[in-house]
Design a protein around this motif. Structure first.
Motif, PDB file in Angstrom:
ATOM      1  N   GLN A   1       0.054 -11.292  14.432  1.00 31.41           N
ATOM      2  CA  GLN A   1       0.537 -12.346  14.488  1.00 31.41           C
ATOM      3  C   GLN A   1      -0.510 -13.518  14.070  1.00 31.41           C
ATOM      4  O   GLN A   1      -0.115 -14.577  13.426  1.00 31.41           O
ATOM      5  N   ARG A   2      -1.768 -13.398  14.233  1.00 26.67           N
ATOM      6  CA  ARG A   2      -2.602 -14.225  14.098  1.00 26.67           C
ATOM      7  C   ARG A   2      -2.795 -14.539  12.389  1.00 26.67           C
ATOM      8  O   ARG A   2      -3.124 -15.586  12.072  1.00 26.67           O
ATOM      9  N   LEU A   3      -2.854 -13.260  11.785  1.00 28.35           N
ATOM     10  CA  LEU A   3      -3.094 -13.459  10.329  1.00 28.35           C
ATOM     11  C   LEU A   3      -1.948 -13.916   9.908  1.00 28.35           C
ATOM     12  O   LEU A   3      -1.996 -14.667   8.748  1.00 28.35           O
ATOM     13  N   LEU A   4      -0.547 -13.502  10.166  1.00 31.26           N
ATOM     14  CA  LEU A   4       0.531 -14.229   9.899  1.00 31.26           C
ATOM     15  C   LEU A   4       0.509 -15.980   9.850  1.00 31.26           C
ATOM     16  O   LEU A   4       1.018 -16.589   9.079  1.00 31.26           O
ATOM     17  N   LEU A   5       0.256 -16.121  10.988  1.00 30.48           N
ATOM     18  CA  LEU A   5      -0.250 -17.559  11.147  1.00 30.48           C
ATOM     19  C   LEU A   5      -1.223 -18.365  10.401  1.00 30.48           C
ATOM     20  O   LEU A   5      -1.059 -19.439   9.842  1.00 30.48           O
ATOM     21  N   ALA A   6      -2.460 -17.825  10.237  1.00 31.89           N
ATOM     22  CA  ALA A   6      -3.231 -18.093   9.326  1.00 31.89           C
ATOM     23  C   ALA A   6      -2.540 -18.344   7.958  1.00 31.89           C
ATOM     24  O   ALA A   6      -2.804 -19.334   7.381  1.00 31.89           O
ATOM     25  N   GLN A   7      -1.921 -17.284   7.305  1.00 35.04           N
ATOM     26  CA  GLN A   7      -1.181 -17.486   6.231  1.00 35.04           C
ATOM     27  C   GLN A   7      -0.371 -18.743   5.996  1.00 35.04           C
ATOM     28  O   GLN A   7      -0.095 -19.412   4.946  1.00 35.04           O
TER      29      GLN A   7
ATOM     30  N   SER B   1       0.228 -14.792  -0.472  1.00 35.29           N
ATOM     31  CA  SER B   1       1.378 -15.809  -0.484  1.00 35.29           C
ATOM     32  C   SER B   1       0.518 -17.087  -1.251  1.00 35.29           C
ATOM     33  O   SER B   1       1.542 -17.751  -2.040  1.00 35.29           O
ATOM     34  N   TRP B   2      -0.494 -17.330  -1.472  1.00 32.55           N
ATOM     35  CA  TRP B   2      -1.112 -18.265  -2.285  1.00 32.55           C
ATOM     36  C   TRP B   2      -0.859 -17.946  -3.865  1.00 32.55           C
ATOM     37  O   TRP B   2      -0.823 -18.746  -4.608  1.00 32.55           O
ATOM     38  N   HIS B   3      -0.716 -16.706  -4.114  1.00 35.25           N
ATOM     39  CA  HIS B   3      -0.558 -16.128  -5.348  1.00 35.25           C
ATOM     40  C   HIS B   3       0.748 -15.789  -5.859  1.00 35.25           C
ATOM     41  O   HIS B   3       0.916 -14.737  -6.498  1.00 35.25           O
ATOM     42  N   GLY B   4       1.616 -16.211  -5.412  1.00 39.43           N
ATOM     43  CA  GLY B   4       3.006 -15.901  -5.676  1.00 39.43           C
ATOM     44  C   GLY B   4       3.601 -14.654  -4.907  1.00 39.43           C
ATOM     45  O   GLY B   4       4.361 -13.819  -5.665  1.00 39.43           O
ATOM     46  N   GLY B   5       2.838 -13.984  -3.684  1.00 39.65           N
ATOM     47  CA  GLY B   5       3.393 -12.906  -3.350  1.00 39.65           C
ATOM     48  C   GLY B   5       2.949 -11.567  -3.886  1.00 39.65           C
ATOM     49  O   GLY B   5       3.472 -10.470  -3.386  1.00 39.65           O
ATOM     50  N   ARG B   6       1.857 -11.871  -4.631  1.00 45.53           N
ATOM     51  CA  ARG B   6       1.393 -10.354  -5.355  1.00 45.53           C
ATOM     52  C   ARG B   6       0.401  -9.762  -4.041  1.00 45.53           C
ATOM     53  O   ARG B   6      -0.449 -10.193  -3.908  1.00 45.53           O
ATOM     54  N   TRP B   7       0.793  -8.410  -4.215  1.00 41.72           N
ATOM     55  CA  TRP B   7      -0.203  -7.579  -3.203  1.00 41.72           C
ATOM     56  C   TRP B   7      -1.669  -7.148  -3.872  1.00 41.72           C
ATOM     57  O   TRP B   7      -1.552  -7.001  -5.041  1.00 41.72           O
ATOM     58  N   GLY B   8      -2.510  -6.880  -3.127  1.00 43.80           N
ATOM     59  CA  GLY B   8      -3.966  -6.388  -3.296  1.00 43.80           C
ATOM     60  C   GLY B   8      -4.367  -7.131  -4.576  1.00 43.80           C
ATOM     61  O   GLY B   8      -4.781  -6.994  -5.536  1.00 43.80           O
ATOM     62  N   LEU B   9      -4.757  -8.480  -4.241  1.00 44.41           N
ATOM     63  CA  LEU B   9      -5.335  -9.304  -5.278  1.00 44.41           C
ATOM     64  C   LEU B   9      -6.749  -8.748  -5.996  1.00 44.41           C
ATOM     65  O   LEU B   9      -7.428  -8.355  -5.115  1.00 44.41           O
ATOM     66  N   PRO B  10      -6.989  -8.712  -6.944  1.00 44.15           N
ATOM     67  CA  PRO B  10      -8.040  -8.152  -7.436  1.00 44.15           C
ATOM     68  C   PRO B  10      -9.426  -8.926  -7.048  1.00 44.15           C
ATOM     69  O   PRO B  10     -10.719  -8.610  -7.046  1.00 44.15           O
ATOM     70  N   SER B  11      -9.280 -10.500  -7.063  1.00 44.16           N
ATOM     71  CA  SER B  11     -10.254 -11.206  -6.912  1.00 44.16           C
ATOM     72  C   SER B  11      -9.893 -12.647  -6.391  1.00 44.16           C
ATOM     73  O   SER B  11      -8.581 -12.902  -6.731  1.00 44.16           O
ATOM     74  N   LEU B  12     -10.675 -13.299  -5.965  1.00 45.34           N
ATOM     75  CA  LEU B  12     -10.671 -14.671  -5.388  1.00 45.34           C
ATOM     76  C   LEU B  12     -11.645 -15.687  -5.782  1.00 45.34           C
ATOM     77  O   LEU B  12     -12.844 -15.222  -5.991  1.00 45.34           O
ATOM     78  N   THR B  13     -10.968 -16.976  -6.122  1.00 47.09           N
ATOM     79  CA  THR B  13     -12.146 -17.893  -6.321  1.00 47.09           C
ATOM     80  C   THR B  13     -12.838 -18.260  -5.319  1.00 47.09           C
ATOM     81  O   THR B  13     -12.413 -17.845  -4.250  1.00 47.09           O
ATOM     82  N   ARG B  14     -14.153 -18.940  -5.653  1.00 45.21           N
ATOM     83  CA  ARG B  14     -15.122 -19.182  -4.394  1.00 45.21           C
ATOM     84  C   ARG B  14     -14.080 -20.208  -3.624  1.00 45.21           C
ATOM     85  O   ARG B  14     -14.382 -20.398  -2.159  1.00 45.21           O
ATOM     86  N   ALA B  15     -13.569 -21.259  -4.235  1.00 41.21           N
ATOM     87  CA  ALA B  15     -12.672 -22.060  -3.522  1.00 41.21           C
ATOM     88  C   ALA B  15     -11.600 -21.819  -2.698  1.00 41.21           C
ATOM     89  O   ALA B  15     -11.497 -21.899  -1.574  1.00 41.21           O
ATOM     90  N   GLU B  16     -10.965 -20.539  -3.064  1.00 41.04           N
ATOM     91  CA  GLU B  16      -9.741 -20.172  -2.517  1.00 41.04           C
ATOM     92  C   GLU B  16     -10.393 -19.423  -1.347  1.00 41.04           C
ATOM     93  O   GLU B  16      -9.754 -19.294  -0.235  1.00 41.04           O
TER      94      GLU B  16
ATOM     95  N   ASP C   1      -6.473 -10.053   1.912  1.00 41.01           N
ATOM     96  CA  ASP C   1      -5.509  -9.958   0.573  1.00 41.01           C
ATOM     97  C   ASP C   1      -4.004 -10.188   1.138  1.00 41.01           C
ATOM     98  O   ASP C   1      -3.325 -10.659   0.308  1.00 41.01           O
ATOM     99  N   PHE C   2      -3.714  -9.779   2.439  1.00 42.63           N
ATOM    100  CA  PHE C   2      -2.328 -10.047   2.876  1.00 42.63           C
ATOM    101  C   PHE C   2      -2.160 -11.749   2.759  1.00 42.63           C
ATOM    102  O   PHE C   2      -1.196 -12.166   2.359  1.00 42.63           O
ATOM    103  N   ILE C   3      -3.208 -12.320   3.378  1.00 41.04           N
ATOM    104  CA  ILE C   3      -3.247 -13.752   3.451  1.00 41.04           C
ATOM    105  C   ILE C   3      -3.049 -14.318   2.122  1.00 41.04           C
ATOM    106  O   ILE C   3      -2.279 -15.133   1.922  1.00 41.04           O
ATOM    107  N   ALA C   4      -3.973 -14.077   1.326  1.00 40.89           N
ATOM    108  CA  ALA C   4      -4.224 -14.552  -0.218  1.00 40.89           C
ATOM    109  C   ALA C   4      -2.895 -14.271  -0.970  1.00 40.89           C
ATOM    110  O   ALA C   4      -2.438 -15.106  -1.857  1.00 40.89           O
TER     111      ALA C   4
END
Length: 285
Positions: free
Chosen positions: A143-149, A98-113, A93-96
């Motif tokens: 730091q590995r997660l931050l780099l992934a993001q 940033s892809w969704h405009g910085g919203r924390w605790g995303l309820p769901s992700l698409t298959r592609a995401e 959720d932390f990585i995702a």
């Protein structure tokens, strides 16, 4: 085409000129270490490349275009150093976020995401961290997660703003080696800001040293020399090479070590701050 090119660029914070009429070019696929004393302009330069700070004079181009906010050709890891102990956000959720405009605790992700995030986690060897609470991870794991993001969306340029702060030598080495392997595998340009040169030796293509409103870009041997650093620091500097390490000395003091032996950090405007989240979300600016 260059990855980053400055032509007589002046950058200022308020009335303070951080960089004056600087000109240099960074090529695609290069690993550049960005170094210099506190207040020299390392963070300010990265902010300008991200389009968050407009030059007061001169021209700045990123892959041939003027910098713009939200440019997904650029991945960015800001100075994020601490996480509140009660923050239970999972790694995925932390990585995702940033892809969704910085919203924390995303309820769901698409298959592609989810597939894209899994691929990015695999790049940094962090798939096992996806469902662990971010606050429970070690500094190296974070730091590995931050780099992934920062790698989401396959950027062509990666900006890392002092990612080695608060890491022990073992984890510093791991972060540098991982970044170098990603730079080589993906063919991306890297600007890696650090307060000390030695952890980056062996990974660098060239070094960009900032100081006194000036910039020097070249090989380690060209830039890390007494005459060049004396000009940038505005005082007499000696460079000592010993057992594969390089020490930047002012008299009997190791300049790089002495300036960063405490936990405080001084931004480019000279203000002191405790290591903490600086209000800039990691990933893509």
């Amino acid at each position: 085409m260059t990855a980053v090119e400055l032509d007589r660029v002046t950058l200022s914070i308020g009335t303070h000129t951080v960089l004056a009429e600087a000109s240099f070019a960074i090529h695609p696929g290069e690993f550049i270490g960005v170094l210099g004393p506190n207040g020299a302009g390392k963070t300010t330069l990265l902010r300008a490349v991200l389009g968050l700070l407009r030059p007061g004079a001169g021209s700045l181009h990123v892959f041939g275009q003027a910098p713009r906010r939200g440019d997904r050709t650029i991945g960015y890891l800001p100075q994020v150093r601490t996480v509140l102990p009660d923050l239970r956000l999972r790694g995925i959720d932390f990585i995702a976020s940033s892809w969704h405009g910085g919203r924390w605790g995303l309820p769901s992700l698409t298959r592609a995401e989810r597939g894209m995030i899994d691929e990015t986690l695999d790049l940094v060897g962090a798939r096992e961290l996806a469902h662990r609470p971010f606050a429970a991870m070690s500094g190296g794991e974070r730091q590995r997660l931050l780099l992934a993001q920062a790698l989401l969306g396959s950027p062509r340029l990666l900006l890392l703003d002092e990612p080695l702060i608060s890491l022990d030598p073992h984890h510093q080495r791991a972060v540098v080696e991982l970044t170098k392997s990603l730079q080589t595998e993906l063919g991306i340009a890297v600007l890696f800001s650090a307060h000390e040169l030695n952890p980056l030796l062996g990974a660098l293509d060239r070094v960009l040293y900032l100081g006194g409103g000036q910039a020097a870009l070249g090989t380690v041997d060209d830039v890390i020399s007494g005459p060049v650093l004396s000009r940038l620091y505005g005082s007499d500097i000696d460079v000592v090479r010993l057992h594969g390490r390089i020490f930047v000395m002012s008299g009997s003091h190791d300049v790089e070590h002495d300036e960063h032996r405490h936990d405080d950090h001084r931004d480019d405007d000279g203000a002191a701050h405790r290591h903490g989240h600086q209000g800039v979300h990691p990933g893509h600016a």
